[in-house]
Scaffold this motif. Structure first.
Motif, PDB file in Angstrom:
ATOM      1  N   LEU A 176       0.807  -1.218   0.000  1.00 62.52           N
ATOM      2  CA  LEU A 176       0.000   0.000   0.000  1.00 62.52           C
ATOM      3  C   LEU A 176       0.841   1.270   0.000  1.00 62.52           C
ATOM      4  O   LEU A 176       0.603   2.191  -0.787  1.00 62.52           O
ATOM      5  CB  LEU A 176      -0.902  -0.039   1.238  1.00 62.52           C
ATOM      6  CG  LEU A 176      -2.253   0.627   1.150  1.00 62.52           C
ATOM      7  CD1 LEU A 176      -2.948   0.255  -0.127  1.00 62.52           C
ATOM      8  CD2 LEU A 176      -3.086   0.218   2.347  1.00 62.52           C
TER       9      LEU A 176
ATOM     10  N   LEU B  70      -6.140   5.690  -3.525  1.00 64.74           N
ATOM     11  CA  LEU B  70      -7.176   5.044  -2.714  1.00 64.74           C
ATOM     12  C   LEU B  70      -8.216   4.367  -3.619  1.00 64.74           C
ATOM     13  O   LEU B  70      -8.574   3.199  -3.422  1.00 64.74           O
ATOM     14  CB  LEU B  70      -7.828   6.097  -1.815  1.00 64.74           C
ATOM     15  CG  LEU B  70      -8.754   5.594  -0.718  1.00 64.74           C
ATOM     16  CD1 LEU B  70      -8.006   4.659   0.214  1.00 64.74           C
ATOM     17  CD2 LEU B  70      -9.319   6.769   0.075  1.00 64.74           C
TER      18      LEU B  70
ATOM     19  N   VAL C  19      -6.722   1.259  -5.346  1.00 70.50           N
ATOM     20  CA  VAL C  19      -6.586   0.074  -4.479  1.00 70.50           C
ATOM     21  C   VAL C  19      -7.958  -0.522  -4.177  1.00 70.50           C
ATOM     22  O   VAL C  19      -8.139  -1.742  -4.197  1.00 70.50           O
ATOM     23  CB  VAL C  19      -5.853   0.459  -3.183  1.00 70.50           C
ATOM     24  CG1 VAL C  19      -5.851  -0.709  -2.212  1.00 70.50           C
ATOM     25  CG2 VAL C  19      -4.434   0.879  -3.479  1.00 70.50           C
ATOM     26  N   LEU C  20      -8.947   0.341  -3.909  1.00 68.56           N
ATOM     27  CA  LEU C  20     -10.274  -0.172  -3.586  1.00 68.56           C
ATOM     28  C   LEU C  20     -10.904  -0.881  -4.785  1.00 68.56           C
ATOM     29  O   LEU C  20     -11.608  -1.882  -4.636  1.00 68.56           O
ATOM     30  CB  LEU C  20     -11.181   0.971  -3.117  1.00 68.56           C
ATOM     31  CG  LEU C  20     -10.818   1.570  -1.753  1.00 68.56           C
ATOM     32  CD1 LEU C  20     -11.741   2.729  -1.421  1.00 68.56           C
ATOM     33  CD2 LEU C  20     -10.866   0.511  -0.657  1.00 68.56           C
TER      34      LEU C  20
ATOM     35  N   ASP D  76      -0.835   0.232   7.517  1.00 68.17           N
ATOM     36  CA  ASP D  76      -0.793   0.851   6.191  1.00 68.17           C
ATOM     37  C   ASP D  76      -2.112   1.533   5.853  1.00 68.17           C
ATOM     38  O   ASP D  76      -2.133   2.649   5.346  1.00 68.17           O
ATOM     39  CB  ASP D  76      -0.473  -0.203   5.126  1.00 68.17           C
ATOM     40  CG  ASP D  76       0.982  -0.634   5.181  1.00 68.17           C
ATOM     41  OD1 ASP D  76       1.698  -0.154   6.083  1.00 68.17           O
ATOM     42  OD2 ASP D  76       1.402  -1.432   4.324  1.00 68.17           O
TER      43      ASP D  76
ATOM     44  N   VAL E   8      -2.880   5.472   5.027  1.00 65.87           N
ATOM     45  CA  VAL E   8      -3.594   5.919   3.826  1.00 65.87           C
ATOM     46  C   VAL E   8      -4.809   6.762   4.220  1.00 65.87           C
ATOM     47  O   VAL E   8      -5.086   7.808   3.615  1.00 65.87           O
ATOM     48  CB  VAL E   8      -4.018   4.710   2.969  1.00 65.87           C
ATOM     49  CG1 VAL E   8      -4.966   5.135   1.870  1.00 65.87           C
ATOM     50  CG2 VAL E   8      -2.782   4.061   2.359  1.00 65.87           C
TER      51      VAL E   8
END
Lengths: 260, 74
Positions: free
Chosen positions: A12, A97, A100-101, B25, B29
């Motif tokens: 991440l 974000l 990744v989602l 992590d 974020v």
């Protein structure tokens, strides 16, 4: 190694770093582009505004201009570039974000990383730049009444939210159609239809209440350059992010990557 | 926001449990996302209310950027 690759499909933090790098670069490119091309227009628009204000106050001193002299125009030029970089960095975070989602399991190799990164940038451009921009186009300095700013902010934020919801719905229907085994033309036309419907929905919002006392040629040039700045921002963000993410995937030797 | 994340990346204390690492992590974020939201608010929406000490300075500094990106301005 294999265990951690399974439990954390995307490392991440390295990806967030790449998102920030891509966003910062995108903001810088967009800011410098606008410094060169849009600032002369904004300076001209401010000159016209001062003339209008002077004429309105009967040749006395321009009140509107006086109220704005917290900074020189030179500082505001610098402010444009700084603002663009801040916006780029912030978008870089949300881009990472969303990425990744949306794509938690990296089933494919770098080629698909490229497709995903650039595709997400296109979606971001539509949702946050083009659709809201068509409803509430950018206006040069000299347009904008301090008394209506709260109302206009509400409308603008609503337009951004509607843009994002529209694109989320378009993707949802596209993916569902894929699972249902619908053909590509049907899926693409559905998604495009949702985007057009989103634009139509945006026009249900009330109009921008402010008058636009700016010469048409100046207004058009400014709006084209504003759109160009948006395009540049998303293009650099998407391509740099996709390139860096593909390199990251290659460097980690994502095992499901037979083709390059 | 980048030095913050970079510093945390560089300090993986011990080979912790993967789930712990993942939670950490995600928290980083999430913190970055909150910071990004505050930054966007400061640049595009604030009219001198975010920090009273800044008055109109924040607004005026980002003035041209607001106009360029289509955010409402005075």
């Amino acid at each position: 190694m294999t265990v951690s690759a399974e439990t954390t499909p995307y490392p991440l933090l390295p990806l967030l770093g790449r998102g920030l790098a891509a966003g910062g670069l995108a903001g810088l490119a967009s800011g410098l582009f606008s410094l060169l091309l849009a600032e002369p227009l904004m300076d001209r628009a401010i000159g016209l505004e001062e003339k209008r204000a002077a004429a309105a106050s009967g040749g006395g001193h321009a009140h509107a201009a006086e109220a704005e002299e917290l900074f020189t125009r030179g500082t505001q030029h610098l402010g444009l570039v700084v603002t663009a970089v801040v916006v780029g960095l912030a978008l870089g975070v949300f881009f990472t974000l969303a990425y990744v989602l949306l794509y938690r399991a990296p089933r494919h190799g770098p080629a698909s990383t490229w497709k995903r990164g650039t595709g997400l940038a296109c979606a971001g451009f539509l949702a946050l730049s083009l659709l809201p921009g068509l409803r509430y186009p950018a206006n040069p300095p000299g347009v904008g009444d301090g008394g209506t700013v709260t109302e206009r902010q509400g409308l603008w934020l609503a337009a951004l939210v509607i843009g994002v919801l529209g694109l989320v719905l378009a993707r949802h229907l596209y993916v569902r159609g894929e699972r249902a085994g619908h053909g590509l033309p049907a899926r693409q036309l559905t998604a495009a239809g949702v985007v057009v419907a989103t634009l139509a929905a945006l026009f249900l919002l009330p109009d921008n209440p402010d008058a636009v006392p700016v010469p048409a040629a100046l207004l058009w040039d400014f709006r084209v350059l504003s759109l160009a700045a948006h395009v540049l921002l998303w293009t650099v963000l998407g391509t740099v992010f996709a390139t860096l993410a593909a390199r990251q995937a290659r460097g980690e030797g994502v095992q499901r990557d037979p083709v390059r | 926001m980048s030095p913050h994340t970079a510093g945390t990346t560089a300090a993986p204390q011990a080979p912790s449990h993967p789930a712990t690492v993942r939670t950490r992590d995600w928290m980083i974020v999430a913190a970055a996302a909150v910071l990004a939201l505050i930054a966007l608010y400061a640049v595009f929406v604030d009219n001198g209310n975010l920090v009273s000490a800044t008055g109109g300075y924040l607004h005026e500094f980002s003035h041209d950027g607001r106009h360029l990106f289509g955010a409402p301005c005075h």
